[in-house]
Design a protein around this motif. Structure first.
Motif: not given
Length: 272
Positions: A166-171
């Protein structure tokens, strides 16, 4: 002794310098698909440049990765029937109110987690982000997150793999989209969990995170600076008597799906 030539410093507040960088990045990207062109608005290019400190080469690589990801994942083609099961408990949804500037507010309630599907949860996150972006008024390109930890325990904690992805997608694929995030009433045990997931977050994102406690007047004032208590739901310390209703939200998202399809089919329009 030889003197080093004085390097010209980029000033991100200088409109001409910004525009030159944007033009340079667009030229570096080369030919794109119709959807790629639509995605790569001037505001989009500026966000990717901002995320990479206005380094054109690094921004180009980041944006090319996002274009590959979008071509593969096709986030603009996700529709409400594909993800509605993830939303049944109201664990994440676009609020009916905005912040004081008119930005979209996304509410997350992790204690309401109702599925164990890694792919399903990521897909619903992407759907919600795409919907939030297309709901932004013209001239605004950032959203607000309001994360309610009422009832949250470690048993509700997102699996590390899902948190990391999720963090990878967001950032990586939604850079500079977050204006501010409010973590509302997080329990002490969450602080340990947050230390774990912080390693997946970039420092700029961490700076946008505010811990807010209902019984702490000063922290509530921080939230009230961004969201008028008149529109903020009672459960978040506001005055608005409104609760999540899945049937009503389904109707709203079904209408929004039509707007989404129209946006991506139309010529000339660009992502906010």
């Amino acid at each position: 002794m030889f003197r080093r030539k004085h390097a010209s410093h980029f000033n991100s507040d200088d409109a001409e310098q910004r525009q030159a960088k944007i033009n340079e990045l667009r030229a570096a990207l080369g030919p794109m698909s119709a959807r790629g062109e639509k995605y790569c608005s001037e505001a989009c290019l500026a966000r990717y440049l901002e995320a990479r400190n206005w380094n054109v080469d690094k921004s180009r690589k980041m944006l090319e990765e996002s274009l590959k990801w979008r071509a593969l994942s096709r986030p603009e083609d996700i529709r409400w029937p594909d993800v509605s099961v993830e939303a049944e408990t109201g664990k994440m949804y676009r609020a009916t109110f905005t912040d004081r500037e008119g930005r979209t507010v996304v509410i997350m309630r992790p204690a309401k987690q109702n599925t164990s599907s890694h792919e399903g949860q990521l897909r619903y996150l992407i759907y919600t982000l795409e919907n939030a972006v297309l709901s932004l008024p013209q001239g605004l390109d950032k959203m607000v997150w309001l994360i309610d930890f009422t009832g949250w325990t470690l048993a509700n904690a997102t699996p590390i793999k899902t948190a990391r992805d999720s963090a990878n997608i967001l950032q990586n694929h939604y850079p500079e989209r977050l204006s501010v995030a409010f973590l509302f009433n997080p329990p002490k045990v969450f602080e340990a969990f947050f230390k774990v997931i912080k390693v997946f977050l970039d420092p700029k994102s961490i700076q946008k995170v505010n811990f807010v406690y209902k019984d702490n007047e000063e922290s509530m004032k921080t939230m009230y600076k961004h969201i008028d208590p008149e529109v903020l739901p009672v459960e978040f310390g506001g005055k608005n008597i409104v609760v999540y209703n899945h049937e009503d939200y389904s109707k709203l998202m079904t209408k929004d799906d039509i707007k989404t399809a129209s946006f991506w089919a139309a010529d000339g329009s660009h992502m906010p």
